[in-house]
Write a protein that holds these residues in place. Sequence first.
Motif, PDB file in Angstrom:
ATOM      1  N   LEU A 327      15.144 -57.724   4.080  1.00  0.00           N
ATOM      2  CA  LEU A 327      14.450 -57.357   4.762  1.00  0.00           C
ATOM      3  C   LEU A 327      13.236 -56.930   4.083  1.00  0.00           C
ATOM      4  CD1 LEU A 327      13.945 -56.770   7.911  1.00  0.00           C
ATOM      5  CD2 LEU A 327      14.528 -54.042   7.523  1.00  0.00           C
ATOM      6  N   PRO A 328      12.538 -57.902   3.812  1.00  0.00           N
ATOM      7  CA  PRO A 328      11.193 -57.498   2.704  1.00  0.00           C
ATOM      8  C   PRO A 328      10.086 -56.968   3.494  1.00  0.00           C
ATOM      9  CG  PRO A 328      11.178 -60.074   2.900  1.00  0.00           C
ATOM     10  CD  PRO A 328      12.442 -59.247   3.590  1.00  0.00           C
ATOM     11  N   PHE A 349      13.197 -46.532  14.606  1.00  0.00           N
ATOM     12  CA  PHE A 349      13.843 -45.762  13.467  1.00  0.00           C
ATOM     13  C   PHE A 349      15.465 -46.277  13.563  1.00  0.00           C
ATOM     14  CE2 PHE A 349      10.397 -42.697  13.698  1.00  0.00           C
ATOM     15  CZ  PHE A 349       9.694 -43.006  12.282  1.00  0.00           C
ATOM     16  N   TYR A 350      15.849 -46.598  14.591  1.00  0.00           N
ATOM     17  CA  TYR A 350      17.223 -46.931  14.693  1.00  0.00           C
ATOM     18  C   TYR A 350      17.370 -48.431  13.887  1.00  0.00           C
ATOM     19  CZ  TYR A 350      19.316 -43.568  17.627  1.00  0.00           C
ATOM     20  OH  TYR A 350      19.859 -42.251  18.342  1.00  0.00           O
ATOM     21  N   ALA A 351      16.278 -49.453  14.376  1.00  0.00           N
ATOM     22  CA  ALA A 351      16.410 -50.790  13.732  1.00  0.00           C
ATOM     23  C   ALA A 351      16.020 -50.700  12.190  1.00  0.00           C
ATOM     24  CB  ALA A 351      15.241 -51.568  14.583  1.00  0.00           C
ATOM     25  N   LEU A 352      15.232 -49.979  11.849  1.00  0.00           N
ATOM     26  CA  LEU A 352      14.922 -49.544  10.469  1.00  0.00           C
ATOM     27  C   LEU A 352      16.057 -49.133   9.591  1.00  0.00           C
ATOM     28  CD1 LEU A 352      11.377 -47.892  10.157  1.00  0.00           C
ATOM     29  CD2 LEU A 352      12.067 -50.006   9.168  1.00  0.00           C
ATOM     30  N   LEU A 358      21.910 -52.624   6.185  1.00  0.00           N
ATOM     31  CA  LEU A 358      22.541 -53.874   5.690  1.00  0.00           C
ATOM     32  C   LEU A 358      21.914 -54.593   4.533  1.00  0.00           C
ATOM     33  CD1 LEU A 358      22.743 -55.160   9.352  1.00  0.00           C
ATOM     34  CD2 LEU A 358      24.725 -54.348   7.864  1.00  0.00           C
ATOM     35  N   ALA A 359      20.475 -54.393   4.377  1.00  0.00           N
ATOM     36  CA  ALA A 359      19.692 -55.021   3.171  1.00  0.00           C
ATOM     37  C   ALA A 359      20.248 -54.292   1.754  1.00  0.00           C
ATOM     38  CB  ALA A 359      18.331 -54.850   3.642  1.00  0.00           C
ATOM     39  N   ALA A 360      20.503 -53.178   2.090  1.00  0.00           N
ATOM     40  CA  ALA A 360      20.848 -52.098   0.950  1.00  0.00           C
ATOM     41  C   ALA A 360      22.249 -52.797   0.525  1.00  0.00           C
ATOM     42  CB  ALA A 360      20.848 -50.727   1.005  1.00  0.00           C
ATOM     43  N   LEU A 585       9.670 -57.316  -3.029  1.00  0.00           N
ATOM     44  CA  LEU A 585      10.157 -58.094  -2.234  1.00  0.00           C
ATOM     45  C   LEU A 585      10.593 -57.187  -0.978  1.00  0.00           C
ATOM     46  CD1 LEU A 585      11.837 -61.215  -2.674  1.00  0.00           C
ATOM     47  CD2 LEU A 585       9.820 -60.929  -1.498  1.00  0.00           C
ATOM     48  N   ALA A 586      11.058 -55.982  -1.240  1.00  0.00           N
ATOM     49  CA  ALA A 586      11.765 -55.044  -0.566  1.00  0.00           C
ATOM     50  C   ALA A 586      10.644 -53.803  -0.004  1.00  0.00           C
ATOM     51  CB  ALA A 586      12.819 -54.113  -1.329  1.00  0.00           C
TER      52      ALA A 586
END
Length: 586
Positions: A327-328, A349-352, A358-360, A585-586
């Motif tokens: 999720l860059p 915010f839920y999506a974030l 997941l990305a972390a 990228l992040a």
Amino acid sequence: MQTAADAGDAAARLAAVPAGHRVALVDPRFVGHVHALRLGLTDPRFPAAAVPGALTAQPEARGALMRALRRATAAVGAGAPVAGPDADADAAPEDRTVPGRIAVALEAEGTAVKRPELGSLTAAVPTDAGARAAAESARDQVDDEAVRLRSAVKAHDGFFTTYGISPYSRYIARWCARRGLTPNQVTTASLITALIAAGAAATGTRGGYVAAGILLLVSFVLDCTDGQLARYSLQYSTMGAWLDATFDRAKEYAYYAGLAIGAVRGGDDVWTLALGAMVLQACRHVVDFSFNEANHDAVANTSPTAALSDKLDSVGWTVWARRMIVLPIGERWAMIAVLTALTTPRVVFYALLVGCSLAACYTTAGRLLRSLTRKARRTDRAARALADLADSGPLAQGVAAVAPGLRGGFTAPVVALLGTLVMIGAALFIPYGSWLTVAAAAVYALLSGLAVARPLKGALDWLVPPFFRAGEYVTILVLAARSDVPHAVPAAFGLVSAVAYHHYDTVYRIRGGTGAPPQWLVRTIGGHEGRTALVAVLAAVLTHTSGFTTALTALAAAVALVVLVESIRFWVSSSAPAVHDEGELA
């Protein structure tokens, strides 16, 4: 520009140039692209640089240049090598011109000479008519403006940025360059646009949300343009490094605040979600920063996991899939913009939180596997960088000074994790306002000191700074959320923002090779364990009173004032690195 008759005349003319000016030597027979000369002679990041037939020196390398030129005057005329017998004979094997010989002499003396990759660009000094015709033909077959535009785009970027922004933002960068606009001006325009977007989101209306989404995308286009303009026109600067390093986070977190304000106006308080998203994103970044610094100059750096990653990168679709998974910034901002326009701040915010979590997990798991399978010996520089990123204050430093270092390859991250779990667990489960939370903060400070008592050279010691960031940020979030005091969470948002700025500033100073902020600054703002303990004390003393909000606000203002003043002083000083941050990228 002046024409010298020979090397001796060149030395005399260069000696007459004021000491604070950059100078260049170019062979009059040079044939090549203008952009090849631009790459070799105008990049401000290096004390000396060269392309075939041309050499430039910044003021700090002028002395070495003059010494080498004076030594070379007679030798060049006699056809003897300029450098000593120990010089690297392969440094510039094809360039036997005066600038080329002087470049070799500079390197022999210890002055680094940057030789930029020219790719398809031509830079040559032909010695006969046939060679000149060949060089001119090669030059005419390549459009250096097209090469310049392509090279303005960052080599490794996210899918959305590569295919959704860069195909046209590079032309915006060229338009800006032709009108004399600077990257710093574009960076500032991007910040202003993002702040207007945050203001539109703060209205809490559907029209405001739609406008905010559009403006956020415009801000991101400008954010890409500033870097492309810097690369297109080679305008790298200390101020640009500072602005580029900090404005991305300022824009994103200001937008989170705008969404939270807009949601409250619509009857939905999402400040806790906004602060949670900021904490998660900041912790993701510190994982990246710590891992990279720990392995920046590792010796014998081998890993089967890294080899597998390189193999996957050879398959086209996996490259983009793996870049999108993390999720860059391009994908993240596009998601935020679209969801803002079409849904509600809570959904955003839920999506974030879900996407960044997941990305972390993905990135951290990969880094853990690399670290556990890598046979590497970490350097003192890496250990120093991790210690600086840990941001230990007087309490932890005092413990580290008197405590014996704990042995064991995984002891430091385990102790840091234990301290973090104790602190967060106390904030979550001990009754709010209890002095037991303050006792947990004391344990946290003790374990923090033990974790950094020995040099951080273990395979997983790069986890120590992320654990400390999570311990501090999450504790502030939880205590503010549990306080039931009006506006406590927005005040905590401001405090975490100020502290996160200090941590990002530390990262970019280290990246620039200038070291961490001065110790007086770290001591003044307490270090991570000192600030955590102070917030725990405030929660116990000011339980369920508006004074807690006031205290958090005052603490945020004090930290912000100290770190901003010192940061601005540093980044506009002569000691700041003249670099352009390529971005995460992040």
